[in-house]
Write a protein that holds these residues in place. Structure first.
Motif, PDB file in Angstrom:
ATOM      1  N   ILE A 164       0.818  -1.217   0.000  1.00  0.00           N
ATOM      2  CA  ILE A 164       0.000   0.000   0.000  1.00  0.00           C
ATOM      3  C   ILE A 164       0.846   1.259   0.000  1.00  0.00           C
ATOM      4  O   ILE A 164       0.459   2.286  -0.561  1.00  0.00           O
ATOM      5  N   GLU A 165       2.041   1.190   0.587  1.00  0.00           N
ATOM      6  CA  GLU A 165       2.923   2.357   0.615  1.00  0.00           C
ATOM      7  C   GLU A 165       3.390   2.752  -0.786  1.00  0.00           C
ATOM      8  O   GLU A 165       3.803   3.897  -1.010  1.00  0.00           O
ATOM      9  N   GLU A 166       3.319   1.804  -1.723  1.00  0.00           N
ATOM     10  CA  GLU A 166       3.758   2.076  -3.089  1.00  0.00           C
ATOM     11  C   GLU A 166       2.603   2.374  -4.037  1.00  0.00           C
ATOM     12  O   GLU A 166       2.833   2.662  -5.218  1.00  0.00           O
ATOM     13  N   MET A 167       1.370   2.317  -3.540  1.00  0.00           N
ATOM     14  CA  MET A 167       0.218   2.608  -4.387  1.00  0.00           C
ATOM     15  C   MET A 167       0.099   4.119  -4.595  1.00  0.00           C
ATOM     16  O   MET A 167      -0.002   4.886  -3.642  1.00  0.00           O
ATOM     17  N   THR A 168       0.101   4.532  -5.850  1.00  0.00           N
ATOM     18  CA  THR A 168      -0.031   5.958  -6.162  1.00  0.00           C
ATOM     19  C   THR A 168      -1.491   6.366  -6.324  1.00  0.00           C
ATOM     20  O   THR A 168      -1.836   7.540  -6.137  1.00  0.00           O
ATOM     21  N   SER A 169      -2.352   5.389  -6.685  1.00  0.00           N
ATOM     22  CA  SER A 169      -3.781   5.644  -6.860  1.00  0.00           C
ATOM     23  C   SER A 169      -4.557   4.454  -6.319  1.00  0.00           C
ATOM     24  O   SER A 169      -4.071   3.316  -6.372  1.00  0.00           O
ATOM     25  N   ILE A 170      -5.770   4.725  -5.826  1.00  0.00           N
ATOM     26  CA  ILE A 170      -6.636   3.652  -5.341  1.00  0.00           C
ATOM     27  C   ILE A 170      -8.055   3.911  -5.815  1.00  0.00           C
ATOM     28  O   ILE A 170      -8.626   4.988  -5.567  1.00  0.00           O
ATOM     29  N   TYR A 171      -8.620   2.940  -6.527  1.00  0.00           N
ATOM     30  CA  TYR A 171     -10.024   3.020  -6.914  1.00  0.00           C
ATOM     31  C   TYR A 171     -10.913   2.738  -5.700  1.00  0.00           C
ATOM     32  O   TYR A 171     -10.591   1.900  -4.859  1.00  0.00           O
ATOM     33  N   LEU A 172     -12.048   3.436  -5.634  1.00  0.00           N
ATOM     34  CA  LEU A 172     -12.982   3.301  -4.515  1.00  0.00           C
ATOM     35  C   LEU A 172     -14.269   2.636  -4.988  1.00  0.00           C
ATOM     36  O   LEU A 172     -14.964   3.164  -5.858  1.00  0.00           O
ATOM     37  N   ASP A 173     -14.572   1.491  -4.432  1.00  0.00           N
ATOM     38  CA  ASP A 173     -15.733   0.698  -4.839  1.00  0.00           C
ATOM     39  C   ASP A 173     -17.018   1.509  -4.697  1.00  0.00           C
ATOM     40  O   ASP A 173     -17.351   1.991  -3.619  1.00  0.00           O
ATOM     41  N   HIS A 174     -17.765   1.627  -5.793  1.00  0.00           N
ATOM     42  CA  HIS A 174     -18.980   2.436  -5.820  1.00  0.00           C
ATOM     43  C   HIS A 174     -20.170   1.748  -5.175  1.00  0.00           C
ATOM     44  O   HIS A 174     -21.243   2.334  -5.079  1.00  0.00           O
ATOM     45  N   HIS A 175     -20.008   0.513  -4.711  1.00  0.00           N
ATOM     46  CA  HIS A 175     -21.133  -0.201  -4.110  1.00  0.00           C
ATOM     47  C   HIS A 175     -21.482   0.302  -2.717  1.00  0.00           C
ATOM     48  O   HIS A 175     -22.599   0.091  -2.255  1.00  0.00           O
ATOM     49  N   SER A 176     -20.544   0.952  -2.016  1.00  0.00           N
ATOM     50  CA  SER A 176     -20.819   1.316  -0.631  1.00  0.00           C
ATOM     51  C   SER A 176     -20.019   2.536  -0.197  1.00  0.00           C
ATOM     52  O   SER A 176     -18.790   2.525  -0.212  1.00  0.00           O
ATOM     53  N   ARG A 177     -20.746   3.569   0.227  1.00  0.00           N
ATOM     54  CA  ARG A 177     -20.080   4.763   0.736  1.00  0.00           C
ATOM     55  C   ARG A 177     -19.332   4.459   2.036  1.00  0.00           C
ATOM     56  O   ARG A 177     -18.297   5.053   2.325  1.00  0.00           O
ATOM     57  N   THR A 178     -19.857   3.538   2.844  1.00  0.00           N
ATOM     58  CA  THR A 178     -19.205   3.211   4.110  1.00  0.00           C
ATOM     59  C   THR A 178     -17.788   2.706   3.876  1.00  0.00           C
ATOM     60  O   THR A 178     -16.845   3.132   4.554  1.00  0.00           O
ATOM     61  N   SER A 179     -17.611   1.814   2.934  1.00  0.00           N
ATOM     62  CA  SER A 179     -16.285   1.280   2.652  1.00  0.00           C
ATOM     63  C   SER A 179     -15.363   2.352   2.094  1.00  0.00           C
ATOM     64  O   SER A 179     -14.160   2.369   2.388  1.00  0.00           O
ATOM     65  N   ILE A 180     -15.909   3.254   1.288  1.00  0.00           N
ATOM     66  CA  ILE A 180     -15.121   4.370   0.779  1.00  0.00           C
ATOM     67  C   ILE A 180     -14.609   5.226   1.928  1.00  0.00           C
ATOM     68  O   ILE A 180     -13.418   5.558   2.015  1.00  0.00           O
ATOM     69  N   MET A 181     -15.511   5.583   2.847  1.00  0.00           N
ATOM     70  CA  MET A 181     -15.126   6.445   3.959  1.00  0.00           C
ATOM     71  C   MET A 181     -14.187   5.732   4.923  1.00  0.00           C
ATOM     72  O   MET A 181     -13.276   6.345   5.492  1.00  0.00           O
ATOM     73  N   LEU A 182     -14.400   4.434   5.116  1.00  0.00           N
ATOM     74  CA  LEU A 182     -13.505   3.675   5.985  1.00  0.00           C
ATOM     75  C   LEU A 182     -12.096   3.638   5.390  1.00  0.00           C
ATOM     76  O   LEU A 182     -11.104   3.790   6.117  1.00  0.00           O
ATOM     77  N   ALA A 183     -12.003   3.426   4.091  1.00  0.00           N
ATOM     78  CA  ALA A 183     -10.695   3.430   3.438  1.00  0.00           C
ATOM     79  C   ALA A 183     -10.029   4.793   3.573  1.00  0.00           C
ATOM     80  O   ALA A 183      -8.828   4.887   3.885  1.00  0.00           O
ATOM     81  N   GLN A 184     -10.793   5.877   3.371  1.00  0.00           N
ATOM     82  CA  GLN A 184     -10.237   7.219   3.507  1.00  0.00           C
ATOM     83  C   GLN A 184      -9.731   7.454   4.931  1.00  0.00           C
ATOM     84  O   GLN A 184      -8.650   8.012   5.137  1.00  0.00           O
ATOM     85  N   LEU A 185     -10.521   7.048   5.907  1.00  0.00           N
ATOM     86  CA  LEU A 185     -10.134   7.237   7.310  1.00  0.00           C
ATOM     87  C   LEU A 185      -8.830   6.512   7.610  1.00  0.00           C
ATOM     88  O   LEU A 185      -7.919   7.076   8.231  1.00  0.00           O
ATOM     89  N   LEU A 186      -8.732   5.251   7.192  1.00  0.00           N
ATOM     90  CA  LEU A 186      -7.543   4.464   7.523  1.00  0.00           C
ATOM     91  C   LEU A 186      -6.317   4.942   6.758  1.00  0.00           C
ATOM     92  O   LEU A 186      -5.204   4.932   7.299  1.00  0.00           O
ATOM     93  N   LEU A 187      -6.503   5.362   5.516  1.00  0.00           N
ATOM     94  CA  LEU A 187      -5.376   5.931   4.775  1.00  0.00           C
ATOM     95  C   LEU A 187      -4.854   7.182   5.479  1.00  0.00           C
ATOM     96  O   LEU A 187      -3.641   7.387   5.592  1.00  0.00           O
ATOM     97  N   GLU A 188      -5.754   7.989   5.977  1.00  0.00           N
ATOM     98  CA  GLU A 188      -5.375   9.244   6.619  1.00  0.00           C
ATOM     99  C   GLU A 188      -4.806   9.020   8.022  1.00  0.00           C
ATOM    100  O   GLU A 188      -3.727   9.529   8.361  1.00  0.00           O
ATOM    101  N   GLU A 189      -5.514   8.250   8.843  1.00  0.00           N
ATOM    102  CA  GLU A 189      -5.154   8.149  10.254  1.00  0.00           C
ATOM    103  C   GLU A 189      -4.179   7.019  10.556  1.00  0.00           C
ATOM    104  O   GLU A 189      -3.312   7.163  11.425  1.00  0.00           O
ATOM    105  N   TYR A 190      -4.334   5.882   9.894  1.00  0.00           N
ATOM    106  CA  TYR A 190      -3.533   4.706  10.235  1.00  0.00           C
ATOM    107  C   TYR A 190      -2.257   4.632   9.387  1.00  0.00           C
ATOM    108  O   TYR A 190      -1.153   4.592   9.914  1.00  0.00           O
TER     109      TYR A 190
END
Length: 253
Positions: A90-116
Protein backbone atom coordinates in the motif's frame (compact mmCIF):
# COMPACT_ATOMS: atom_id res chain seq x y z
CA UNK A 1 -52.38 -5.89 8.29
CA UNK A 2 -49.84 -3.18 7.46
CA UNK A 3 -47.23 -3.95 4.83
CA UNK A 4 -43.78 -2.38 4.68
CA UNK A 5 -41.30 -1.92 1.86
CA UNK A 6 -37.93 -3.38 2.78
CA UNK A 7 -34.63 -2.95 0.93
CA UNK A 8 -31.78 -5.28 1.81
CA UNK A 9 -28.26 -5.82 0.59
CA UNK A 10 -27.93 -8.77 -1.76
CA UNK A 11 -24.52 -10.00 -0.58
CA UNK A 12 -23.63 -13.39 0.87
CA UNK A 13 -23.24 -11.91 4.36
CA UNK A 14 -26.95 -11.01 4.52
CA UNK A 15 -28.14 -14.54 3.84
CA UNK A 16 -28.69 -15.49 7.53
CA UNK A 17 -30.74 -12.34 8.10
CA UNK A 18 -32.82 -12.88 4.96
CA UNK A 19 -33.24 -16.55 5.81
CA UNK A 20 -34.75 -15.59 9.16
CA UNK A 21 -37.09 -13.05 7.61
CA UNK A 22 -38.31 -15.33 4.84
CA UNK A 23 -39.03 -18.21 7.25
CA UNK A 24 -40.92 -15.97 9.68
CA UNK A 25 -44.55 -14.85 9.73
CA UNK A 26 -43.25 -11.29 9.51
CA UNK A 27 -42.53 -11.97 5.82
CA UNK A 28 -46.28 -11.57 5.20
CA UNK A 29 -45.87 -7.88 6.10
CA UNK A 30 -42.83 -7.28 3.89
CA UNK A 31 -42.44 -6.26 0.27
CA UNK A 32 -38.76 -7.12 -0.02
CA UNK A 33 -36.30 -5.91 -2.64
CA UNK A 34 -32.60 -6.75 -2.87
CA UNK A 35 -29.96 -4.36 -4.19
CA UNK A 36 -26.34 -3.33 -3.81
CA UNK A 37 -25.63 -1.30 -0.63
CA UNK A 38 -25.49 2.11 -2.32
CA UNK A 39 -28.90 1.54 -3.93
CA UNK A 40 -30.44 0.55 -0.58
CA UNK A 41 -29.08 3.81 0.85
CA UNK A 42 -30.45 5.81 -2.08
CA UNK A 43 -33.93 4.38 -1.56
CA UNK A 44 -33.86 5.20 2.14
CA UNK A 45 -32.72 8.77 1.49
CA UNK A 46 -35.39 9.18 -1.23
CA UNK A 47 -38.10 7.81 1.05
CA UNK A 48 -39.11 5.05 -1.36
CA UNK A 49 -38.59 2.29 1.21
CA UNK A 50 -39.85 2.01 4.78
CA UNK A 51 -36.96 0.02 6.15
CA UNK A 52 -33.53 -0.77 4.77
CA UNK A 53 -30.28 -2.51 5.55
CA UNK A 54 -27.96 0.34 4.62
CA UNK A 55 -24.26 1.21 4.74
CA UNK A 56 -23.94 3.22 7.95
CA UNK A 57 -22.18 6.21 6.36
CA UNK A 58 -25.54 7.30 4.93
CA UNK A 59 -26.72 8.11 8.46
CA UNK A 60 -24.65 11.30 8.34
CA UNK A 61 -26.92 12.50 5.50
CA UNK A 62 -30.22 11.90 7.26
CA UNK A 63 -31.83 14.54 9.50
CA UNK A 64 -33.95 11.85 11.09
CA UNK A 65 -33.41 8.12 11.33
CA UNK A 66 -33.98 5.18 13.64
CA UNK A 67 -31.79 2.11 13.96
CA UNK A 68 -34.55 -0.42 14.47
CA UNK A 69 -32.75 -3.67 15.17
CA UNK A 70 -30.08 -5.18 17.40
CA UNK A 71 -28.73 -7.03 14.35
CA UNK A 72 -26.37 -5.65 11.72
CA UNK A 73 -23.59 -6.55 9.32
CA UNK A 74 -20.53 -6.12 11.47
CA UNK A 75 -17.17 -7.57 12.34
CA UNK A 76 -14.80 -7.74 15.26
CA UNK A 77 -11.57 -7.91 13.31
CA UNK A 78 -10.98 -9.39 9.88
CA UNK A 79 -14.13 -9.23 7.72
CA UNK A 80 -12.63 -10.97 4.65
CA UNK A 81 -14.87 -9.26 2.07
CA UNK A 82 -13.94 -5.57 2.42
CA UNK A 83 -10.41 -4.54 1.60
CA UNK A 84 -7.78 -2.88 -0.53
CA UNK A 85 -6.19 -5.05 -3.21
CA UNK A 86 -3.10 -4.44 -5.28
CA UNK A 87 0.04 -5.73 -6.92
CA UNK A 88 2.32 -3.65 -4.69
CA UNK A 89 2.38 -2.80 -0.97
CA UNK A 90 0.00 0.00 0.00
CA UNK A 91 2.92 2.36 0.62
CA UNK A 92 3.76 2.08 -3.09
CA UNK A 93 0.22 2.61 -4.39
CA UNK A 94 -0.03 5.96 -6.16
CA UNK A 95 -3.78 5.64 -6.86
CA UNK A 96 -6.64 3.65 -5.34
CA UNK A 97 -10.02 3.02 -6.91
CA UNK A 98 -12.98 3.30 -4.52
CA UNK A 99 -15.73 0.70 -4.84
CA UNK A 100 -18.98 2.44 -5.82
CA UNK A 101 -21.13 -0.20 -4.11
CA UNK A 102 -20.82 1.32 -0.63
CA UNK A 103 -20.08 4.76 0.74
CA UNK A 104 -19.21 3.21 4.11
CA UNK A 105 -16.28 1.28 2.65
CA UNK A 106 -15.12 4.37 0.78
CA UNK A 107 -15.13 6.45 3.96
CA UNK A 108 -13.50 3.67 5.99
CA UNK A 109 -10.69 3.43 3.44
CA UNK A 110 -10.24 7.22 3.51
CA UNK A 111 -10.13 7.24 7.31
CA UNK A 112 -7.54 4.46 7.52
CA UNK A 113 -5.38 5.93 4.78
CA UNK A 114 -5.37 9.24 6.62
CA UNK A 115 -5.15 8.15 10.25
CA UNK A 116 -3.53 4.71 10.23
CA UNK A 117 -1.26 4.51 7.20
CA UNK A 118 -0.83 8.30 6.91
CA UNK A 119 -0.77 8.03 3.15
CA UNK A 120 -2.33 10.23 0.47
CA UNK A 121 -2.66 8.30 -2.79
CA UNK A 122 -4.88 9.68 -5.53
CA UNK A 123 -8.41 8.40 -4.82
CA UNK A 124 -10.35 7.47 -7.94
CA UNK A 125 -14.12 7.04 -8.30
CA UNK A 126 -14.78 3.58 -9.70
CA UNK A 127 -17.29 2.25 -12.18
CA UNK A 128 -18.16 -1.27 -13.30
CA UNK A 129 -15.10 -2.97 -14.72
CA UNK A 130 -12.60 -1.15 -12.53
CA UNK A 131 -11.20 -4.42 -11.18
CA UNK A 132 -9.41 -4.86 -14.49
CA UNK A 133 -7.68 -1.52 -13.93
CA UNK A 134 -6.08 -2.59 -10.66
CA UNK A 135 -2.41 -3.27 -11.34
CA UNK A 136 1.04 -1.77 -11.15
CA UNK A 137 0.89 1.02 -8.58
CA UNK A 138 -2.92 1.30 -8.84
CA UNK A 139 -4.87 -0.42 -6.06
CA UNK A 140 -8.56 -0.74 -5.41
CA UNK A 141 -11.08 -0.96 -2.61
CA UNK A 142 -13.35 -3.93 -3.30
CA UNK A 143 -16.29 -5.10 -1.19
CA UNK A 144 -18.82 -7.89 -1.04
CA UNK A 145 -19.04 -11.09 -3.04
CA UNK A 146 -16.73 -9.74 -5.77
CA UNK A 147 -13.80 -10.03 -3.35
CA UNK A 148 -14.07 -13.81 -3.16
CA UNK A 149 -11.05 -15.31 -4.90
CA UNK A 150 -9.31 -11.96 -5.44
CA UNK A 151 -6.63 -12.85 -2.90
CA UNK A 152 -5.39 -15.36 -5.48
CA UNK A 153 -5.29 -12.69 -8.17
CA UNK A 154 -3.55 -9.93 -6.21
CA UNK A 155 -0.57 -10.52 -3.89
CA UNK A 156 -1.49 -7.70 -1.50
CA UNK A 157 -4.74 -7.52 0.45
CA UNK A 158 -5.50 -5.19 3.35
CA UNK A 159 -8.61 -6.23 5.28
CA UNK A 160 -10.30 -2.99 6.38
CA UNK A 161 -12.11 -4.61 9.30
CA UNK A 162 -8.84 -5.93 10.63
CA UNK A 163 -6.99 -2.65 10.13
CA UNK A 164 -9.81 -0.69 11.81
CA UNK A 165 -9.55 -3.03 14.80
CA UNK A 166 -5.78 -2.48 14.96
CA UNK A 167 -6.28 1.28 14.71
CA UNK A 168 -9.13 1.75 17.19
CA UNK A 169 -9.40 -1.45 19.21
CA UNK A 170 -13.09 -1.51 18.26
CA UNK A 171 -15.35 -3.74 16.17
CA UNK A 172 -17.03 -2.20 13.11
CA UNK A 173 -20.54 -1.84 11.70
CA UNK A 174 -20.81 -1.90 7.92
CA UNK A 175 -24.61 -1.90 7.63
CA UNK A 176 -27.58 -1.48 9.98
CA UNK A 177 -31.35 -1.77 9.72
CA UNK A 178 -32.67 1.78 9.52
CA UNK A 179 -36.04 3.49 9.12
CA UNK A 180 -36.83 7.17 8.75
CA UNK A 181 -40.19 6.89 10.45
CA UNK A 182 -41.64 5.25 13.50
CA UNK A 183 -42.70 1.68 12.82
CA UNK A 184 -45.24 -0.29 14.90
CA UNK A 185 -43.74 -1.87 18.01
CA UNK A 186 -45.39 -5.24 17.37
CA UNK A 187 -43.96 -5.37 13.85
CA UNK A 188 -40.45 -4.50 15.07
CA UNK A 189 -40.66 -7.20 17.73
CA UNK A 190 -41.48 -9.81 15.10
CA UNK A 191 -38.83 -8.38 12.78
CA UNK A 192 -36.09 -8.69 15.40
CA UNK A 193 -37.21 -12.18 16.39
CA UNK A 194 -36.96 -13.21 12.74
CA UNK A 195 -33.43 -11.83 12.43
CA UNK A 196 -32.42 -13.59 15.64
CA UNK A 197 -33.77 -16.88 14.32
CA UNK A 198 -31.84 -16.47 11.06
CA UNK A 199 -28.56 -15.87 12.89
CA UNK A 200 -29.27 -18.89 15.09
CA UNK A 201 -29.76 -20.99 11.95
CA UNK A 202 -26.28 -20.31 10.57
CA UNK A 203 -25.20 -23.97 11.06
CA UNK A 204 -28.24 -25.09 9.06
CA UNK A 205 -27.76 -22.43 6.40
CA UNK A 206 -24.16 -23.49 5.84
CA UNK A 207 -25.47 -26.85 4.65
CA UNK A 208 -27.85 -25.18 2.17
CA UNK A 209 -25.34 -22.81 0.58
CA UNK A 210 -22.34 -23.76 -1.50
CA UNK A 211 -19.12 -21.79 -1.27
CA UNK A 212 -18.74 -19.36 -4.20
CA UNK A 213 -15.07 -20.34 -4.53
CA UNK A 214 -13.18 -23.50 -3.53
CA UNK A 215 -10.72 -21.40 -1.54
CA UNK A 216 -13.43 -19.56 0.40
CA UNK A 217 -14.34 -21.07 3.78
CA UNK A 218 -18.05 -20.32 4.12
CA UNK A 219 -18.29 -21.74 7.64
CA UNK A 220 -15.42 -19.58 8.88
CA UNK A 221 -16.89 -16.52 7.15
CA UNK A 222 -20.28 -16.80 8.86
CA UNK A 223 -18.89 -17.73 12.26
CA UNK A 224 -15.67 -15.71 12.53
CA UNK A 225 -15.62 -12.87 9.99
CA UNK A 226 -19.20 -11.58 10.22
CA UNK A 227 -20.65 -10.59 13.61
CA UNK A 228 -24.37 -9.89 13.43
CA UNK A 229 -25.02 -8.49 16.91
CA UNK A 230 -25.23 -4.72 17.24
CA UNK A 231 -23.78 -4.64 20.74
CA UNK A 232 -22.35 -1.82 22.84
CA UNK A 233 -18.91 -2.06 21.27
CA UNK A 234 -20.29 -1.72 17.76
CA UNK A 235 -22.45 1.22 18.77
CA UNK A 236 -19.35 2.93 20.14
CA UNK A 237 -17.53 2.17 16.90
CA UNK A 238 -20.44 3.55 14.88
CA UNK A 239 -20.33 6.82 16.81
CA UNK A 240 -16.57 7.07 16.26
CA UNK A 241 -16.95 6.41 12.53
CA UNK A 242 -19.86 8.82 12.00
CA UNK A 243 -17.93 11.60 13.75
CA UNK A 244 -15.32 11.22 11.02
CA UNK A 245 -17.84 10.91 8.18
CA UNK A 246 -19.65 14.10 9.18
CA UNK A 247 -16.42 16.09 8.77
CA UNK A 248 -15.33 14.64 5.45
CA UNK A 249 -16.35 14.88 1.82
CA UNK A 250 -16.79 11.51 0.18
CA UNK A 251 -15.16 10.75 -3.17
CA UNK A 252 -18.16 10.16 -5.46
CA UNK A 253 -18.71 6.68 -6.86
Amino acid sequence: MDRFKLSAVSYLNTKPLLYGLLRSDVSEQLDMELAIPSECARRLVAGTTDLALVPVAVLAELPDYRIVSDYCIGTNGAVATVGIYGEVPIEEMTSIYLDHHSRTSIMLAQLLLEEYWQLAPHLLPAKEGYLDKIGGTVGGVVIGDRTIGLDQRFPYFYDLGEVWKQHTGLPFVFAAWVSRRELPADFLELFNEALASGVAKVPELQLLLSSPDPSFDLVHYFTHNIDYHLDAGKREALERFLTYVEKKEVIPG
